[in-house]
Design an enzyme around this catalytic site. Structure first.
Site, PDB file in Angstrom:
ATOM      1  N   GLU A 190       2.633 -31.097  50.212  1.00 63.14           N
ATOM      2  CA  GLU A 190       1.976 -30.642  51.435  1.00 63.14           C
ATOM      3  C   GLU A 190       0.686 -31.434  51.642  1.00 63.14           C
ATOM      4  O   GLU A 190      -0.361 -31.074  51.078  1.00 63.14           O
ATOM      5  CB  GLU A 190       1.635 -29.156  51.321  1.00 63.14           C
ATOM      6  CG  GLU A 190       2.843 -28.277  51.122  1.00 63.14           C
ATOM      7  CD  GLU A 190       2.568 -26.866  51.635  1.00 63.14           C
ATOM      8  OE1 GLU A 190       3.262 -26.449  52.565  1.00 63.14           O
ATOM      9  OE2 GLU A 190       1.635 -26.221  51.129  1.00 63.14           O
ATOM     10  N   GLY A 224      -1.336 -26.694  59.084  1.00 62.66           N
ATOM     11  CA  GLY A 224      -1.945 -25.903  60.152  1.00 62.66           C
ATOM     12  C   GLY A 224      -2.640 -26.740  61.209  1.00 62.66           C
ATOM     13  O   GLY A 224      -3.393 -26.213  62.022  1.00 62.66           O
ATOM     14  N   ASN A 240       5.755 -19.312  54.263  1.00 64.13           N
ATOM     15  CA  ASN A 240       4.501 -18.786  53.719  1.00 64.13           C
ATOM     16  C   ASN A 240       3.771 -18.050  54.848  1.00 64.13           C
ATOM     17  O   ASN A 240       3.243 -18.685  55.763  1.00 64.13           O
ATOM     18  CB  ASN A 240       3.657 -19.964  53.198  1.00 64.13           C
ATOM     19  CG  ASN A 240       2.253 -19.549  52.807  1.00 64.13           C
ATOM     20  OD1 ASN A 240       1.959 -18.366  52.646  1.00 64.13           O
ATOM     21  ND2 ASN A 240       1.372 -20.528  52.657  1.00 64.13           N
ATOM     22  N   LYS A 290       1.090 -16.372  54.701  1.00 64.28           N
ATOM     23  CA  LYS A 290      -0.371 -16.360  54.495  1.00 64.28           C
ATOM     24  C   LYS A 290      -0.931 -14.948  54.704  1.00 64.28           C
ATOM     25  O   LYS A 290      -0.234 -13.968  54.416  1.00 64.28           O
ATOM     26  CB  LYS A 290      -1.046 -17.388  55.411  1.00 64.28           C
ATOM     27  CG  LYS A 290      -0.393 -18.773  55.320  1.00 64.28           C
ATOM     28  CD  LYS A 290      -1.237 -19.872  55.886  1.00 64.28           C
ATOM     29  CE  LYS A 290      -0.434 -21.162  55.890  1.00 64.28           C
ATOM     30  NZ  LYS A 290      -1.226 -22.333  56.158  1.00 64.28           N
ATOM     31  N   GLU A 348      -4.757 -24.251  50.202  1.00 62.66           N
ATOM     32  CA  GLU A 348      -5.818 -23.305  50.604  1.00 62.66           C
ATOM     33  C   GLU A 348      -6.436 -22.647  49.378  1.00 62.66           C
ATOM     34  O   GLU A 348      -7.632 -22.346  49.348  1.00 62.66           O
ATOM     35  CB  GLU A 348      -5.241 -22.270  51.587  1.00 62.66           C
ATOM     36  CG  GLU A 348      -5.030 -22.900  52.961  1.00 62.66           C
ATOM     37  CD  GLU A 348      -3.949 -22.263  53.809  1.00 62.66           C
ATOM     38  OE1 GLU A 348      -3.514 -21.135  53.514  1.00 62.66           O
ATOM     39  OE2 GLU A 348      -3.505 -22.920  54.778  1.00 62.66           O
ATOM     40  N   HIS A 363      -1.327 -23.708  46.114  1.00 62.36           N
ATOM     41  CA  HIS A 363      -1.371 -24.029  47.552  1.00 62.36           C
ATOM     42  C   HIS A 363      -2.735 -24.650  47.872  1.00 62.36           C
ATOM     43  O   HIS A 363      -3.755 -24.259  47.298  1.00 62.36           O
ATOM     44  CB  HIS A 363      -1.151 -22.756  48.377  1.00 62.36           C
ATOM     45  CG  HIS A 363      -0.950 -23.048  49.835  1.00 62.36           C
ATOM     46  ND1 HIS A 363      -2.002 -23.280  50.684  1.00 62.36           N
ATOM     47  CD2 HIS A 363       0.165 -23.174  50.580  1.00 62.36           C
ATOM     48  CE1 HIS A 363      -1.532 -23.532  51.894  1.00 62.36           C
ATOM     49  NE2 HIS A 363      -0.218 -23.472  51.854  1.00 62.36           N
ATOM     50  N   SER A 406       2.911 -28.365  59.067  1.00 57.72           N
ATOM     51  CA  SER A 406       3.278 -28.317  60.488  1.00 57.72           C
ATOM     52  C   SER A 406       4.761 -28.580  60.731  1.00 57.72           C
ATOM     53  O   SER A 406       5.117 -29.268  61.692  1.00 57.72           O
ATOM     54  CB  SER A 406       2.391 -29.258  61.307  1.00 57.72           C
ATOM     55  OG  SER A 406       1.032 -28.851  61.199  1.00 57.72           O
TER      56      SER A 406
HETATM   57  C1  PEP Z   1       1.593 -23.999  54.488  1.00 55.36           C
HETATM   58  O1  PEP Z   1       0.756 -23.145  54.585  1.00 55.36           O
HETATM   59  O2  PEP Z   1       2.159 -24.159  53.395  1.00 55.36           O
HETATM   60  C2  PEP Z   1       1.931 -24.805  55.655  1.00 55.36           C
HETATM   61  C3  PEP Z   1       2.681 -25.859  55.481  1.00 55.36           C
HETATM   62  O3  PEP Z   1       1.414 -24.406  56.877  1.00 55.36           O
HETATM   63  P1  PEP Z   1       1.806 -24.972  58.343  1.00 55.36           P
HETATM   64  O4  PEP Z   1       3.303 -25.032  58.398  1.00 55.36           O
HETATM   65  O5  PEP Z   1       1.243 -23.977  59.293  1.00 55.36           O
HETATM   66  O6  PEP Z   1       1.192 -26.312  58.457  1.00 55.36           O
END
Ligand code: PEP
Length: 255
Positions: free
Chosen positions: A170, A176, A12, A14, A100, A98, A216
């Site tokens: 997630e 992040g 992703n 973003k 976010e 997601h 992460s």
């Molecule tokens: C994501 O945005 O789906 C995500 C898992 O981000 P990150 O790997 O940066 O934590």
């Protein structure tokens, strides 16, 4: 025993990348994992870079996805993009729900459910994201949260619909932040999600559904996560912006 699930690694991107930067990243990635035959791989660039990335990935096994879609097919929804438009732009996948989008853009379980249906109707393969906040985890409400999220999204879908969906677990506190769920923490929730899927759908279909972990994920923690029986892949944010690190994640376990 059912057939093993084919791993699915997704990046992703973003809100990162001009068309040129995105195409370069796609070309670099193609150079590293363009010959992948055993694992599914997809990248989710920003809308404006979809065409450039599509061109860069043409003929490669790396799939293309978008990060969001609107629940309606068309209409007076300024600034929005519909699922059929994404299909027309060459997308095979779309992220839905997601964290976010849920947290920063006010998406409710109901909105997520509508987007999921719109994606399926447009013949896209949705990646449905679920996960608890730190507060929910600390309050012992992880299972209650992800159960509510998947039931709201999947209730009334057919087994054939589920065959087209990937679930991404997630935990919001891991996205992040550099804090990854341990493999055991991930498995605990993935196992719970599998049980819920079996309660909603025929067991064979539930057992074929892939559940990605996201939060992460890096080259140095993917191996442990992928050893867990119900972790079928990863949804990767930050580390997917480097072809080297995302390439290493896709090639996990191969030394
Ligand atoms: C994501 O945005 O789906 C995500 C898992 O981000 P990150 O790997 O940066 O934590």
């Amino acid at each position: 025993m059912s057939a093993p699930r084919r791993p699915f690694l997704a990046g992703n991107w973003k809100m990162h990348g001009t068309r040129e930067e995105a195409a370069r990243l796609a070309r670099e990635l193609r150079g590293i994992i363009g010959g992948e035959t055993e694992r599914d791989v997809a990248v989710f660039p920003p809308f404006t870079a979809l065409a450039a990335v599509r061109e860069a990935l043409e003929g490669s096994p790396i799939g293309l996805g978008a990060q969001n879609c609107h629940p309606e097919v068309k209409g007076a929804f300024t600034g929005e993009i519909s699922a059929p438009m994404l299909r027309d732009a060459g997308c095979a996948y779309v992220l839905v729900g997601h964290s976010e989008r849920r947290q920063l853009f006010g998406e409710t379980d109901d909105t997520v459910a509508r987007k999921l249906r719109a994606a399926l109707a447009a013949d896209l393969r949705p990646v449905l994201c679920v996960g608890e906040t730190l507060e929910e985890r600390k309050g012992g409400r992880t299972e209650e949260t992800v159960r509510r999220q998947i039931e709201a999204a999947l209730a009334s879908l057919s087994p054939a619909d589920l065959e087209r969906i990937t679930i991404a677990y997630e935990p919001v506190w891991a996205i992040g932040t550099g804090l990854t769920a341990t493999p055991a923490q991930a498995q605990e929730v993935h196992g719970f999600l599998r049980v819920r899927l079996r309660a909603l759908f025929p067991t064979a279909v539930a057992d074929r559904t892939r559940i990605q972990y996201g939060g992460s994920v890096k080259p140095d923690n993917i191996d442990g996560l992928m050893l867990e029986p119900d972790v079928d892949g990863a949804l990767v944010g930050g580390a997917s912006l480097s072809a080297t690190s995302f390439g290493a994640i896709v090639r996990y376990g191969r030394g």
